[in-house]
Design a protein around this motif. Sequence first.
Motif, short mmCIF file in Angstrom:
data_model
loop_
_atom_site.label_atom_id
_atom_site.label_comp_id
_atom_site.label_asym_id
_atom_site.label_seq_id
_atom_site.Cartn_x
_atom_site.Cartn_y
_atom_site.Cartn_z
N GLU A 1 0.81 -1.14 0.05
CA GLU A 1 -0.19 0.08 -0.14
C GLU A 1 0.59 1.46 0.01
OE1 GLU A 1 -2.66 -1.02 3.17
OE2 GLU A 1 -3.91 -2.17 1.91
N THR A 2 2.05 1.28 -0.74
CA THR A 2 2.90 2.41 -1.10
C THR A 2 3.10 2.40 -2.47
OG1 THR A 2 4.87 3.58 -0.65
CG2 THR A 2 4.64 1.16 0.00
N ARG A 3 3.06 3.61 -2.93
CA ARG A 3 3.51 3.91 -4.49
C ARG A 3 4.50 4.89 -4.60
NH1 ARG A 3 0.99 1.55 -9.55
NH2 ARG A 3 2.99 1.96 -10.58
N GLU A 4 4.89 5.44 -3.30
CA GLU A 4 6.10 6.47 -3.19
C GLU A 4 7.15 6.37 -3.88
OE1 GLU A 4 7.12 8.71 0.54
OE2 GLU A 4 4.92 8.26 0.77
N GLY A 5 7.60 6.82 -4.63
CA GLY A 5 9.03 6.87 -5.26
C GLY A 5 9.01 5.92 -6.39
N ALA A 6 7.86 5.24 -7.00
CA ALA A 6 7.80 4.26 -7.89
C ALA A 6 8.25 4.89 -9.24
CB ALA A 6 6.31 3.59 -7.88
N MET A 7 8.82 4.08 -10.01
CA MET A 7 9.53 4.63 -11.22
C MET A 7 9.36 3.49 -12.16
SD MET A 7 13.08 6.28 -12.14
CE MET A 7 13.52 6.12 -13.97
N PRO A 8 8.25 3.41 -13.07
CA PRO A 8 8.13 2.30 -14.15
C PRO A 8 9.20 2.35 -14.94
CG PRO A 8 6.33 3.92 -14.23
CD PRO A 8 7.22 4.46 -13.25
N VAL A 9 9.44 1.04 -15.55
CA VAL A 9 10.13 0.95 -16.71
C VAL A 9 9.44 -0.50 -17.48
CG1 VAL A 9 12.16 -0.18 -15.25
CG2 VAL A 9 12.42 0.45 -17.48
N GLU A 10 9.35 -0.06 -18.83
CA GLU A 10 8.74 -1.14 -19.58
C GLU A 10 9.84 -2.25 -19.91
OE1 GLU A 10 5.47 -1.31 -20.27
OE2 GLU A 10 4.68 0.60 -19.65
N TYR A 11 9.45 -3.43 -20.26
CA TYR A 11 10.27 -4.38 -20.84
C TYR A 11 11.12 -3.68 -22.26
CZ TYR A 11 7.99 -8.06 -18.29
OH TYR A 11 7.57 -8.96 -17.42
N GLY A 12 12.25 -3.76 -22.20
CA GLY A 12 13.09 -3.38 -23.47
C GLY A 12 13.44 -1.99 -23.58
N GLU A 13 12.89 -0.98 -22.47
CA GLU A 13 13.23 0.37 -22.16
C GLU A 13 14.56 0.45 -21.51
OE1 GLU A 13 11.23 4.18 -19.96
OE2 GLU A 13 10.16 2.38 -19.99
N THR A 14 15.51 1.30 -22.02
CA THR A 14 16.41 1.51 -21.24
C THR A 14 16.51 2.98 -20.62
OG1 THR A 14 17.86 0.14 -22.93
CG2 THR A 14 19.11 1.78 -21.39
N VAL A 15 16.95 2.77 -19.43
CA VAL A 15 16.95 3.92 -18.44
C VAL A 15 18.39 4.32 -18.06
CG1 VAL A 15 16.17 4.75 -16.11
CG2 VAL A 15 14.81 3.55 -17.46
N ARG A 16 18.93 5.40 -17.90
CA ARG A 16 20.20 5.82 -17.62
C ARG A 16 20.11 6.21 -16.21
NH1 ARG A 16 25.37 7.96 -20.31
NH2 ARG A 16 25.42 5.87 -21.10
N LEU A 17 21.12 5.55 -15.49
CA LEU A 17 21.23 5.85 -14.05
C LEU A 17 22.36 6.90 -13.65
CD1 LEU A 17 20.29 2.34 -12.38
CD2 LEU A 17 18.93 4.36 -12.93
#
Length: 334
Positions: A65-81
């Motif tokens: 029951e928390t969604r705080e700070g959620a960052m969705p990433v789809e399959y195949g999507e590239t995110v730079r950290l």
Amino acid sequence: MIADFAWIRAEPHGIHVIPADCWIDPSQPVANALVTHGHGDHARGGHGRTIATPATLAIMELRYETREGAMPVEYGETVRLPGEVDVTYIPAGHVLGSAQIVFDHAGERVIVTGDYKRRPDPTCPPFEVTACDVFITEATFGLPVFCHPPIEEEIGKLLHRLTVDPGRCVLVGAYALGKAQRVIAELRRAGHHDAIFIHGALERMCRLYEDFGIDLGELRLATGASKDELRGRIVIAPPSALNDRWTRRLPDPVTAMASGWMRVRQRARQQNVELPLVISDHADWGELTRTIREVDPAETWITHGREEALLRWCQLNQRRARALALVGYEDEDD
Ligand SMILES: [Zn+2]
Ligand SMILES: [Zn+2]
């Protein structure tokens, strides 16, 4: 001595990606968590930021029951950290939303499988084989004795039992996330279109699967149904409910359990299981070794289960490998 890949390190409570200061499936709250899938030994609440697939985040929201700070990433999507770490989530074939996490940094690629399997599963996309330098694999069923039968055989046993004992019901113990929905979807695929009765503890997760487009057919709550309505029916409940007083409402249930551990007869006996169904959401020994061969990494890191036998197999096959000692991973999801 393995000294390469110093930017990714196994610590007791998770795998740490140092330049991005993020943790994979950490067992303690951290600032930046990358979560492979929603099972309780991988996904925990309390992180500052949580990166996961949309389905995994929805599962976590349902459970914590928390969604705080959620960052969705789809399959195949590239995110730079930060720290020039590129991260890509690809299917692991384990449960809805489950992913392997691919890290690219400084010309090196590391893949963390999380839990995975290679068998087709109507509730999630199949495991993708991807080349990498370091392959960090689970080993839940990492012993040669574990060879999961085709699921069609096990579903066939379940349906057969229903016709043999039409005055009884078959009560199937199945984990609330993944196993329950896969068993239901496989029953539908086998042509069983009767209403399936579920324990209340499974209701919200089944609805969530349906929200993500997985058709489970007609589901009804077992609570409130009469004994006569339940004769000749399949009832699905979490394993913890199999031997509790909740079952008194059922008409002389045949107790079944869907788990990879049902290969071990003693486990079935301990849990008073009359009809063991060897249905697992993890790779068996043949799949673990085949996957290592297909991915063909420079190094294999083994975690989450029976590391020793798989380590030995790697050594016998001239593959560099090591076992990681992580804590806090249990069998919620076998
Ligand atoms: Zn796990
Ligand atoms: Zn799992």
